[in-house]
Structures are given as C-alpha cells and as structure tokens.
Design a protein around this motif. Structure first.
Motif, PDB file in Angstrom:
ATOM      1  N   SER A 112       0.838  -1.194   0.000  1.00 43.63           N
ATOM      2  CA  SER A 112       0.000   0.000   0.000  1.00 43.63           C
ATOM      3  C   SER A 112       0.881   1.255   0.000  1.00 43.63           C
ATOM      4  N   GLY A 113       0.512   2.220  -0.825  1.00 49.55           N
ATOM      5  CA  GLY A 113       1.207   3.514  -0.823  1.00 49.55           C
ATOM      6  C   GLY A 113       2.431   3.600  -1.714  1.00 49.55           C
ATOM      7  N   VAL A 114       2.761   2.530  -2.437  1.00 49.54           N
ATOM      8  CA  VAL A 114       3.965   2.591  -3.290  1.00 49.54           C
ATOM      9  C   VAL A 114       3.709   3.403  -4.570  1.00 49.54           C
ATOM     10  N   GLY A 115       2.421   3.613  -4.897  1.00 51.13           N
ATOM     11  CA  GLY A 115       2.110   4.436  -6.072  1.00 51.13           C
ATOM     12  C   GLY A 115       1.498   3.667  -7.238  1.00 51.13           C
ATOM     13  N   ASP A 175      -4.797  14.202  -9.104  1.00 49.14           N
ATOM     14  CA  ASP A 175      -4.831  15.295  -8.126  1.00 49.14           C
ATOM     15  C   ASP A 175      -4.808  14.746  -6.711  1.00 49.14           C
ATOM     16  N   LYS A 176      -5.582  13.693  -6.482  1.00 52.57           N
ATOM     17  CA  LYS A 176      -5.520  13.056  -5.159  1.00 52.57           C
ATOM     18  C   LYS A 176      -5.859  11.584  -5.314  1.00 52.57           C
ATOM     19  N   THR A 177      -5.341  10.783  -4.400  1.00 51.46           N
ATOM     20  CA  THR A 177      -5.668   9.353  -4.437  1.00 51.46           C
ATOM     21  C   THR A 177      -6.064   8.904  -3.040  1.00 51.46           C
ATOM     22  N   GLU A 178      -6.858   7.860  -3.011  1.00 57.26           N
ATOM     23  CA  GLU A 178      -7.199   7.230  -1.740  1.00 57.26           C
ATOM     24  C   GLU A 178      -6.792   5.776  -1.853  1.00 57.26           C
ATOM     25  N   ALA A 179      -6.658   5.120  -0.720  1.00 56.14           N
ATOM     26  CA  ALA A 179      -6.281   3.709  -0.761  1.00 56.14           C
ATOM     27  C   ALA A 179      -7.283   2.939  -1.624  1.00 56.14           C
ATOM     28  N   THR A 180      -6.751   2.113  -2.508  1.00 58.72           N
ATOM     29  CA  THR A 180      -7.621   1.318  -3.386  1.00 58.72           C
ATOM     30  C   THR A 180      -8.342   0.257  -2.557  1.00 58.72           C
ATOM     31  N   ILE A 181      -9.626   0.120  -2.845  1.00 59.13           N
ATOM     32  CA  ILE A 181     -10.416  -0.907  -2.162  1.00 59.13           C
ATOM     33  C   ILE A 181     -10.722  -1.989  -3.181  1.00 59.13           C
ATOM     34  N   LEU A 216      -5.166  -2.311 -17.216  1.00 58.18           N
ATOM     35  CA  LEU A 216      -4.328  -2.347 -16.014  1.00 58.18           C
ATOM     36  C   LEU A 216      -5.200  -2.557 -14.784  1.00 58.18           C
ATOM     37  N   TRP A 217      -4.931  -3.578 -14.043  1.00 57.18           N
ATOM     38  CA  TRP A 217      -5.673  -3.862 -12.811  1.00 57.18           C
ATOM     39  C   TRP A 217      -4.839  -3.331 -11.648  1.00 57.18           C
ATOM     40  N   ASP A 218      -5.364  -2.289 -11.055  1.00 56.33           N
ATOM     41  CA  ASP A 218      -4.688  -1.620  -9.940  1.00 56.33           C
ATOM     42  C   ASP A 218      -5.233  -2.228  -8.646  1.00 56.33           C
ATOM     43  N   THR A 219      -4.424  -3.026  -8.014  1.00 56.66           N
ATOM     44  CA  THR A 219      -4.915  -3.803  -6.872  1.00 56.66           C
ATOM     45  C   THR A 219      -4.644  -3.089  -5.551  1.00 56.66           C
ATOM     46  N   ALA A 220      -5.442  -3.391  -4.561  1.00 51.92           N
ATOM     47  CA  ALA A 220      -5.244  -2.787  -3.242  1.00 51.92           C
ATOM     48  C   ALA A 220      -4.004  -3.395  -2.581  1.00 51.92           C
ATOM     49  N   GLY A 221      -3.191  -2.523  -1.993  1.00 55.51           N
ATOM     50  CA  GLY A 221      -2.011  -3.027  -1.274  1.00 55.51           C
ATOM     51  C   GLY A 221      -2.357  -3.447   0.141  1.00 55.51           C
ATOM     52  N   GLN A 222      -3.410  -2.842   0.691  1.00 57.92           N
ATOM     53  CA  GLN A 222      -3.767  -3.154   2.085  1.00 57.92           C
ATOM     54  C   GLN A 222      -4.512  -4.479   2.160  1.00 57.92           C
ATOM     55  N   ARG A 266      -6.569  -5.748   4.224  1.00 58.54           N
ATOM     56  CA  ARG A 266      -8.002  -5.747   4.539  1.00 58.54           C
ATOM     57  C   ARG A 266      -8.861  -5.362   3.339  1.00 58.54           C
ATOM     58  N   PHE A 267      -8.268  -4.658   2.349  1.00 61.47           N
ATOM     59  CA  PHE A 267      -9.038  -4.242   1.180  1.00 61.47           C
ATOM     60  C   PHE A 267      -8.895  -5.204   0.000  1.00 61.47           C
ATOM     61  N   ARG A 268      -8.082  -6.247   0.175  1.00 61.98           N
ATOM     62  CA  ARG A 268      -7.825  -7.088  -0.985  1.00 61.98           C
ATOM     63  C   ARG A 268      -8.272  -8.523  -0.819  1.00 61.98           C
ATOM     64  N   LYS A 269      -8.447  -8.931   0.439  1.00 63.56           N
ATOM     65  CA  LYS A 269      -8.710 -10.347   0.729  1.00 63.56           C
ATOM     66  C   LYS A 269      -9.761 -10.977  -0.185  1.00 63.56           C
TER      67      LYS A 269
END
Ligand SMILES: Nc1nc2c(ncn2[C@@H]2O[C@H](COP(=O)(O)OP(=O)(O)OP(=O)(O)O)[C@@H](O)[C@H]2O)c(=O)[nH]1
Length: 225
Positions: free
Chosen positions: A32-35, A50-56, A76-82, A84-87
């Motif tokens: 999470s947060g690597v970009g 302009d702004k991003t939030e953690a991907t869910i 491109l599939w942008d997956t959640a790094g966290q 709890r948001f990816r399980k």
C-alpha cells in the motif's frame, strides 16, 4: 506509435462488425502507498492524479495503444495493497493474467522487502514463469529520501529474471518513461500471440469471461479511469 483513451466503434450505416482487438490484462501489485494507482493513472490519463485514496479491492483502467499498426487494449488492474481491502478480491484479479508489474517505493525499504511475499502470492495463484513480470521502483523524484538503491534492486530483479525500471509517477519529466514501461510490457505480450484474448474494440471494456465468472464479478469491480 500512437495511443488513445478513446475506443472505436463500427461506422454508422455499415454492417461491418466492430474491429476486434486483443486485450492485455496486466496486474499491478505491491505494498500500500507505493504508487500503483498513480502509475496506472499516469499511463492511462497521461497525468499524475490530483488526489488518491487507498484502493479498495481493485480498480481497472484501460488504454488503447497501437503497436505495428495493430490496436491493442491494455487493461491495467490496480490492486489494493492493504490486506483488509484485498482479501475478498484476490482470486478475481489473478484470473487470465498476461503480465505482472511489481511495484516498490524507492523511499520505503519495507516495500522492497515485501517483494518476495508478492512473488509468492503470484506463485500460489498459479502464475508461472511464462507470465512476463517487471519490477518498478517508484518515487524516484524524492532523491533525498531514497532507501533502496539501484544495486540491490537490480540484483533482486536479476535473480527473478525481471527487468527493473526506476521511475516517478509524479515527476513531469518522467511521463515518457512511465509510458515506456507499460509499452515495453505490451510489446513483449504482442509477440506472445497465443496468450491473447480478444473482444470488439467498441465493446464493454471488459475481458471476456465465462458466464458464471461474469455474474460472480458483477458489482465488485469498479472502473475509475
Ligand atoms: N513523490 C511522489 N509521490 C508519489 C508518487 N507516486 C505516488 N505518490 C504518492 O504516494 C501516495 C500513495 O499513492 P497511491 O498511488 O495511492 O499508492 P497505491 O500503491 O495505489 O496504494 P494502495 O491503493 O493503498 O495500494 C499518494 O500520496 C501519492 O500522491 C511518485 O512518483 N512520487
């Protein structure tokens, strides 16, 4: 070489079916947060968000590119790094994958140390060595904060037979570089014709799936280009 966010449709008044395009499904994974969101957005929209939030769960973005006169849809599939948001989503995005982009943050050593775990997760989801992989070190614009140098990153990449790209989703001077990274993957995939799926260029923007998979995934995937 040209690229476009627009999808083409069949000409009005003609009976010709829309042209079929090949689709490359590329998953982008890392802590999470690597970009990951910023990199995929930069490639598809041509700018830093302009702004991003953690991907869910997972977001997906698409861009139609042209290689050697053929229009190809890069998804491109942008997956959640966290965790709890990816399980709940993991098994969805490892399906029908054509390539994997591993991302770490050059200013965050922990994100680099996590890479073996991400590689292991791919292995557990049956992604073999035949699926092209690349390694991306992001946030190179933060020169004074670098914790992961090129040498260890290159060693790691070599030991896993992946090319390494160090870049910045944010630095305006790196726009061509971010584009080049994903274009490199697309070129590699284009030469692997048997792996491709296809769908009409003017289609729904989603890769063909078996009916049951389609129903299963309805409502859980969001497109946020
Ligand atoms: N300086 C700098 N900041 C960046 C860069 N890329 C992303 N960021 C910042 O890093 C933070 C996280 O970026 P995201 O793209 O949301 O990270 P992510 O990997 O998608 O995170 P998850 O969705 O939680 O998995 C944001 O504040 C971005 O603005 C970059 O190249 N340079």
């Amino acid at each position: 070489m040209e690229s476009s966010l627009e999808l083409t449709t069949s000409l009005p008044g003609t009976c010709l079916p829309p042209p079929r395009s090949r689709i490359f499904k590329i998953i982008v994974i890392g802590d999470s947060g690597v970009g990951k969101t910023c990199l995929t957005y930069r490639f598809c929209a041509g700018k830093f968000p302009d702004k991003t939030e953690a991907t869910i769960g997972v977001d997906f973005r698409e861009k139609v590119i042209e290689i050697d006169g053929e229009k190809i849809k890069v998804q491109l599939w942008d997956t959640a790094g966290q965790e709890r948001f990816r399980k709940s989503m993991v098994q969805h995005y490892y399906r029908n994958v054509h390539a994997v982009v591993f991302v770490y943050d050059v200013t965050n050593a922990a994100s680099f140390r996590s890479l073996p775990a991400w590689i292991e997760e791919c292995r557990q989801h049956s992604l073999g060595q035949e699926v092209p992989r690349i390694l991306v070190g992001n946030k190179c614009d933060l020169r004074d904060a670098v914790q992961v140098g090129t040498d260890p990153a290159q060693k790691f990449a070599d030991s896993h037979s992946m090319p390494l790209f160090e870049t910045s989703a944010k630095n305006p001077d790196d726009n061509d570089h971010v584009e080049a990274i994903f274009m490199t993957v697309a070129h590699k995939l284009k030469s692997q014709k048997p792996l491709m799926l296809s769908q009409p260029l003017g289609g729904e923007g989603f890769m063909p799936m078996r009916k049951s998979e389609e129903e299963e995934e309805k409502g859980v995937l969001a497109c946020s280009c």
